[in-house]
Design a protein around this motif. Structure first.
Motif, short mmCIF file in Angstrom:
data_model
loop_
_atom_site.label_atom_id
_atom_site.label_comp_id
_atom_site.label_asym_id
_atom_site.label_seq_id
_atom_site.Cartn_x
_atom_site.Cartn_y
_atom_site.Cartn_z
N GLU A 273 0.71 -1.08 -0.01
CA GLU A 273 -0.05 -0.15 -0.04
C GLU A 273 0.88 1.31 0.11
O GLU A 273 0.63 2.10 -0.79
N LEU A 274 1.90 1.06 0.67
CA LEU A 274 2.83 2.30 0.75
C LEU A 274 3.50 2.71 -0.69
O LEU A 274 3.45 3.81 -1.03
N ARG A 275 3.97 1.64 -1.27
CA ARG A 275 4.38 1.90 -2.71
C ARG A 275 3.36 2.38 -3.64
O ARG A 275 3.31 3.31 -4.25
N TYR A 276 2.22 1.99 -3.49
CA TYR A 276 0.93 2.36 -4.59
C TYR A 276 0.60 3.69 -4.13
O TYR A 276 0.22 4.54 -4.95
N LYS A 277 0.67 4.19 -2.89
CA LYS A 277 0.56 5.61 -2.43
C LYS A 277 1.39 6.51 -3.02
O LYS A 277 0.94 7.39 -3.54
N SER A 278 2.66 5.95 -2.93
CA SER A 278 3.60 6.92 -3.67
C SER A 278 3.35 6.94 -5.08
O SER A 278 3.61 7.95 -5.66
N TYR A 279 3.30 5.89 -5.69
CA TYR A 279 2.95 5.70 -7.06
C TYR A 279 1.81 6.88 -7.33
O TYR A 279 2.12 7.67 -8.25
#
Length: 292
Positions: A273-279
């Motif tokens: 979720e962290l990576r997708y939020k950054s994306y």
């Protein structure tokens, strides 16, 4: 004599020659004529002009394996990005921006989470789940106790690595642990520079041993992702690449499209979720930049 440029300031280049030391050199006029500028990281041939003062001329630049734009350096094999597990808590968006920047330049990245000695198992497992599934090598270290430093040294050995990280994460402690001579080497260059020349903060390479180098990268407090088209961003998140083939639409950008394999993997907990939020945050930034 062959060496590597470890620093360049105001037309002077500081060349490390294994077994000899650091020579202060100027580049021969032929490079200016051919519009070639030596870069930190270049492997070069030098003619020694004064052995006592360790001065010389750069006579040839070997073919570069690569050339980075940010920072402007040559022959970088990998990037080592250092954050603390906590104190300070990681800025995940900044971490992801750096990873994207390296992906854009086709440079592999290794993530080092320092301060393992004050971290809980839960905190480290959270980071393993968030970034281990993204395809990056993770190393947990403590510059204070030495934990994980052998593993880190194995990853760096025989390579030139760009090292980056925000303030307070222990980057300097790690560099000093890896290269106790770093201060002496910096001092040697500083004494040469002190002959009335400018001392601007630049990227510089630190010698760990004769074939292992780390490049301290300045200016890491913010990182702008220089992508023209928002649709291209997905190419720089490795964990999205294989999933993209299963998306219903070619060119799916994994934001609002139906039957998106990336969003399905997100809901299933298979990507972070962290990576997708950054994306999504970087995607919106690029989209808004194009609008104005």
């Amino acid at each position: 004599m062959r060496g590597k440029i470890i620093k360049g300031i105001a037309g002077f280049y500081y060349v490390f020659v294994p077994g000899k030391g650091i020579y202060e050199c100027k580049a021969k006029g032929i490079f200016r004529k051919d519009n070639i500028k030596p870069l930190v990281g270049d492997n070069v041939d030098i003619d020694v002009l004064d052995e006592n003062d360790m001065e010389g001329n750069i006579t040839a630049i070997e073919e570069r394996e690569n050339e980075l734009i940010r920072p402007t350096v040559a022959n970088i094999h990998q990037a080592l990005v250092i954050f603390a597990v906590n104190k300070p808590a990681p800025n995940y968006n900044l971490l992801d921006r750096f990873l994207v920047s390296m992906e854009m330049q086709d440079v592999p990245s290794v993530i080092c989470f320092n301060k393992k000695d004050i971290a809980s198992d839960e905190e480290m497992e959270f980071l393993r789940r968030a970034y281990g599934r993204s395809g990056y090598r993770l190393i947990f270290t403590s510059a204070k106790t030495g934990e994980g430093m052998d593993e880190l040294m194995d990853v760096l050995s025989g390579k030139t690595s760009a090292v980056a990280g925000p303030s307070g994460v222990g980057k300097s402690s790690i560099i000093n642990f890896l290269s106790p001579e770093a201060g002496a080497e910096t001092g040697e260059v500083s004494r040469k520079i002190a002959r009335g020349r400018h001392t601007t903060r630049h990227s510089e390479i630190i010698t760990v041993n004769d074939n292992t180098f780390i490049m301290d990268t300045p200016g890491f407090s913010s990182l702008y992702v220089d992508i023209e088209e928002k649709e291209d961003l997905k190419e720089f998140f490795p964990e999205f690449t294989k999933l993209s083939e299963k998306c219903r639409f070619n060119g799916c950008v994994h934001i609002n499209e139906p039957d998106c394999a990336v969003k399905e993997a997100l809901e299933a907990g298979e990507i972070s979720e962290l990576r997708y939020k950054s994306y999504t945050e970087i995607f919106e930034e690029i989209k808004n930049k194009r609008r104005y």
